[in-house]
Design an enzyme around this catalytic site. Structure first.
Site, PDB file in Angstrom:
ATOM      1  N   GLY A  19       0.828  -1.200   0.000  1.00  0.00           N
ATOM      2  CA  GLY A  19       0.000   0.000   0.000  1.00  0.00           C
ATOM      3  C   GLY A  19       0.860   1.246   0.000  1.00  0.00           C
ATOM      4  N   PRO A  29       2.629   4.891   1.181  1.00  0.00           N
ATOM      5  CA  PRO A  29       3.383   5.169   2.397  1.00  0.00           C
ATOM      6  C   PRO A  29       2.498   5.746   3.504  1.00  0.00           C
ATOM      7  CG  PRO A  29       4.360   6.284   0.495  1.00  0.00           C
ATOM      8  CD  PRO A  29       3.064   5.736   0.051  1.00  0.00           C
ATOM      9  N   GLY A  32       0.567   2.629   7.822  1.00  0.00           N
ATOM     10  CA  GLY A  32       0.712   1.773   8.999  1.00  0.00           C
ATOM     11  C   GLY A  32       1.282   0.394   8.722  1.00  0.00           C
ATOM     12  N   LYS A  33       1.932   0.196   7.573  1.00  0.00           N
ATOM     13  CA  LYS A  33       2.453  -1.131   7.246  1.00  0.00           C
ATOM     14  C   LYS A  33       3.557  -1.555   8.226  1.00  0.00           C
ATOM     15  CE  LYS A  33       3.597   0.010   3.042  1.00  0.00           C
ATOM     16  NZ  LYS A  33       3.224   1.440   3.092  1.00  0.00           N
ATOM     17  N   THR A  34       4.516  -0.657   8.412  1.00  0.00           N
ATOM     18  CA  THR A  34       5.616  -1.000   9.310  1.00  0.00           C
ATOM     19  C   THR A  34       5.122  -1.123  10.740  1.00  0.00           C
ATOM     20  OG1 THR A  34       6.836   0.517   7.915  1.00  0.00           O
ATOM     21  CG2 THR A  34       8.012  -0.431   9.755  1.00  0.00           C
ATOM     22  N   SER A  58      -4.825   3.766 -18.170  1.00  0.00           N
ATOM     23  CA  SER A  58      -6.134   4.021 -17.567  1.00  0.00           C
ATOM     24  C   SER A  58      -6.693   5.400 -17.901  1.00  0.00           C
ATOM     25  CB  SER A  58      -6.087   3.817 -16.063  1.00  0.00           C
ATOM     26  OG  SER A  58      -5.326   4.810 -15.452  1.00  0.00           O
ATOM     27  N   LYS A 111      -8.069   5.164  -6.194  1.00  0.00           N
ATOM     28  CA  LYS A 111      -8.628   6.198  -7.057  1.00  0.00           C
ATOM     29  C   LYS A 111      -9.907   6.764  -6.460  1.00  0.00           C
ATOM     30  CE  LYS A 111      -6.668   4.541 -11.382  1.00  0.00           C
ATOM     31  NZ  LYS A 111      -6.890   3.762 -12.599  1.00  0.00           N
TER      32      LYS A 111
HETATM   33  P1  ADP Z   1       4.146   2.698   6.311  1.00  0.00           P
HETATM   34  O1  ADP Z   1       5.037   1.638   6.814  1.00  0.00           O
HETATM   35  O2  ADP Z   1       2.870   2.166   5.723  1.00  0.00           O
HETATM   36  O3  ADP Z   1       4.788   3.670   5.396  1.00  0.00           O
HETATM   37  P2  ADP Z   1       4.081   3.543   9.055  1.00  0.00           P
HETATM   38  O4  ADP Z   1       3.811   2.213   9.650  1.00  0.00           O
HETATM   39  O5  ADP Z   1       5.452   4.088   9.185  1.00  0.00           O
HETATM   40  O6  ADP Z   1       3.628   3.563   7.547  1.00  0.00           O
HETATM   41  O7  ADP Z   1       3.019   4.577   9.657  1.00  0.00           O
HETATM   42  C1  ADP Z   1       3.230   5.953   9.769  1.00  0.00           C
HETATM   43  C2  ADP Z   1       2.639   6.464  11.055  1.00  0.00           C
HETATM   44  O8  ADP Z   1       1.228   6.463  11.004  1.00  0.00           O
HETATM   45  C3  ADP Z   1       3.008   5.639  12.267  1.00  0.00           C
HETATM   46  O9  ADP Z   1       3.254   6.509  13.333  1.00  0.00           O
HETATM   47  C4  ADP Z   1       1.767   4.802  12.512  1.00  0.00           C
HETATM   48  O10 ADP Z   1       1.667   4.440  13.855  1.00  0.00           O
HETATM   49  C5  ADP Z   1       0.671   5.745  12.094  1.00  0.00           C
HETATM   50  N1  ADP Z   1      -0.527   5.026  11.614  1.00  0.00           N
HETATM   51  C6  ADP Z   1      -0.761   4.609  10.353  1.00  0.00           C
HETATM   52  N2  ADP Z   1      -1.956   3.993  10.246  1.00  0.00           N
HETATM   53  C7  ADP Z   1      -2.505   4.035  11.461  1.00  0.00           C
HETATM   54  C8  ADP Z   1      -3.746   3.564  11.998  1.00  0.00           C
HETATM   55  N3  ADP Z   1      -4.668   2.925  11.243  1.00  0.00           N
HETATM   56  N4  ADP Z   1      -3.989   3.782  13.292  1.00  0.00           N
HETATM   57  C9  ADP Z   1      -3.081   4.422  14.064  1.00  0.00           C
HETATM   58  N5  ADP Z   1      -1.913   4.899  13.628  1.00  0.00           N
HETATM   59  C10 ADP Z   1      -1.601   4.709  12.346  1.00  0.00           C
END
Ligand code: ADP
Length: 519
Positions: A104, A106, A109-111, A427, A470
């Protein structure tokens, strides 16, 4: 001393023997020569690395769910998939299931999901960023005869983790690049292959290391650039962006508290109401995730921190005026939908690796001999779409009510603004065609309508990808109606209804329907 430490290590006989032998080498060396310190470092790595040292897994899935819910708002589907994955892990009790890959834009919340999984399982957490990694030796290490040789980043990360079974997040696996310095993705393949990774060979270590108990989780911004063999090994979980409402909730529940804590404050020092959060989201961020939002909130928190430290008065409850004082005037109005007040301008929907976006396609006529020119930093496929659109109109001029003579008397120029951003993909086909028909007939396109779809020379409309992103972009831009290929209907049906509130969808299969709806 080393031998005494070695006694405490849980390593297998083979490793023990190797260590014994290498200690012998060290003893025979003259401490003055440079090889001595290299050998010493080498042996210390053996002692620092965890060998068969496992943390015990906590497979209490109810607790795991609680932790996931505590750290992340929304993401229900993703959390459900994670719990299912952990359930299978619990039943099988090995790591042979496919590796999870969160995919997904950036900042969604992936990491941080990876971190929560580690906490839920009671495992250590390590993260390794693969962005721009192009040298195989970064993964596998250099032979210790090289000057300044080091173990690879996998082994280094395990040393940091301190256990042999951490949750290991491989960030941005799509950015792993190939170069003449070996192929890092084939080394990565070995790392992720459950059949091979029980003896992952590191050049510096000169030994196989057992990675089979490590739980790998990958993250990725784009699927197209992941090496296909790597992609096969992974179970892709799509983490899409958030709506404005969700971002406000995330900010309220998580980001503000987190930032307050990081600045040594708590909830009594600063409050931001929902309308103000919405202002910040809309005026100062333009993203699918929440990373930019977190930064803006951090600015507000710093402002409060400064006032507290300097013992000055400030509003604990942030007002609209405070936002303007701290963040400046709202910066981003660009993403908003503009009225198409002239014929030839049409709104399209685009997918990028940082989320969805809207784009405008403009075209104009000038006196000439029927040349077609295209600008706006477009890729090959997108240029082809323009050519297809043009040829299709030429051969079906009658049905659109266009006098064929104009084709020879005018040049057509198509432009897609924001020339600094490269754009590509099929697209925008429907958008280009609509733009040209609107131009030649001088009829304006309907207001608040956006579209996406590929076209063929026979005037059929084909489905395209990235629909969820989108749609979110369209909502951000306050689009009201969306035109899509009939086959994309099922993508829409998969999206939560609350994301679709306020949108009307038109599904089409043929170009003539597009024109009927749009102009
Ligand atoms: P990614 O790895 O997708 O680029 P991160 O995991 O670094 O994103 O997330 C960025 C920030 O946003 C982090 O501080 C994360 O805790 C916060 N965050 C993202 N999604 C959520 C969510 N659904 N609920 C709470 N915090 C979130």
């Amino acid at each position: 001393e080393m031998k005494a430490k070695a006694k405490e290590k849980l390593w297998d006989e083979k490793v023990a023997k190797h260590f014994e032998k290498e200690v012998g080498k060290l003893q025979r060396m003259n401490p003055q020569v440079s090889e001595y310190s290299i050998q010493r470092n080498y042996l210390e790595l053996f002692l620092d690395l965890p060998w068969n040292e496992f943390s015990k897994d906590k497979f209490d899935l109810k607790r795991a769910k609680k932790i996931l819910d505590r750290d992340h708002y929304g993401l229900d589907d993703v959390k459900r998939r994670i719990i299912e994955y952990l359930a299978v892990l619990k039943l099988r009790n090995d790591m042979k299931s496919p590796i999870l890959c969160f995919y997904g834009p950036p900042g969604v919340g992936k990491t941080s999901l990876g971190k929560s999984i580690a906490e839920a399982l009671g495992r250590e957490y390590v993260r390794m960023s693969l962005g721009g990694l192009r040298d195989e030796a970064e993964i596998r290490g250099h032979r210790k005869t090289y000057i300044g040789a080091m173990p690879g980043r996998i082994i280094q990360s395990l040393k940091k983790a301190g256990t042999s079974n951490p949750v290991f997040v491989l960030d941005e696996i799509d950015k792993l690049s190939n170069s003449h310095q070996g192929d890092p993705s084939s080394a990565m393949l070995e790392v992720l292959d459950p059949e091979q990774n029980n003896a992952f060979y590191d050049n510096f270590l000169e030994m196989g290391y057992d990675l089979s108990k490590v739980m790998f989780i990958a993250t990725s911004n784009s699927l197209a650039t992941i090496q296909p063999a790597l992609r096969d090994r992974m179970e892709i979980i799509n983490v899409t962006g958030y709506t404005i409402e969700e971002k406000v909730e995330i900010a309220k529940r998580h980001l503000l508290l987190k930032q307050l804590k990081e600045h040594g404050l708590d909830a009594s020092h600063l409050k931001i109401g929902k309308p103000q959060l919405e202002k910040i989201v809309e005026g100062y961020t333009r993203e699918s995730g929440v990373r930019g939002l977190e930064k803006q909130i951090a600015k507000m928190v710093r402002f409060a921190a400064k006032n507290i430290a300097m013992e000055e008065d400030y509003n604990i409850k942030v007002t609209n005026a405070d936002i303007i004082e701290v963040l400046g005037g709202p910066k981003l109005e660009r993403d908003k939908y503009e009225n198409n007040n002239v014929a030839g301008v049409v709104t399209g929907l685009a997918w990028t690796s940082v989320g969805g976006d809207i784009l405008f396609i403009e075209s104009i006529l000038s006196k000439g001999k029927g040349n077609l020119s295209i600008t706006g930093n477009l890729g090959k496929v997108m240029k082809e779409s323009a050519t297809i659109a043009m040829e299709y109109i030429k051969s079906n001029a009658d049905s659109f009510g266009i006098n064929p003579e104009v084709f020879d008397k005018y040049n057509v120029h198509i432009h897609v603004p924001e020339g600094a951003t490269p754009k590509d993909g099929p697209s925008a086909g429907v958008t280009m065609l609509t733009s040209l028909v609107s131009l030649f007939t001088q009829k304006k396109v309907k207001k608040s309508l956006a579209m996406t779809g590929e076209i063929t020379l026979r005037g059929k409309v084909l489905p395209v990808g990235g629909i969820k992103e989108k749609i979110l972009a369209a909502k951000r831009a306050r689009i009201k109606e969306i035109l899509l290929c009939e086959e994309n209907r099922r993508d829409i049906e998969e999206i939560k209804p609350e994301y679709l509130k306020g949108l009307t969808f038109h599904y089409v299969t043929d170009m003539s329907e597009v024109i009927d709806i749009a102009v």
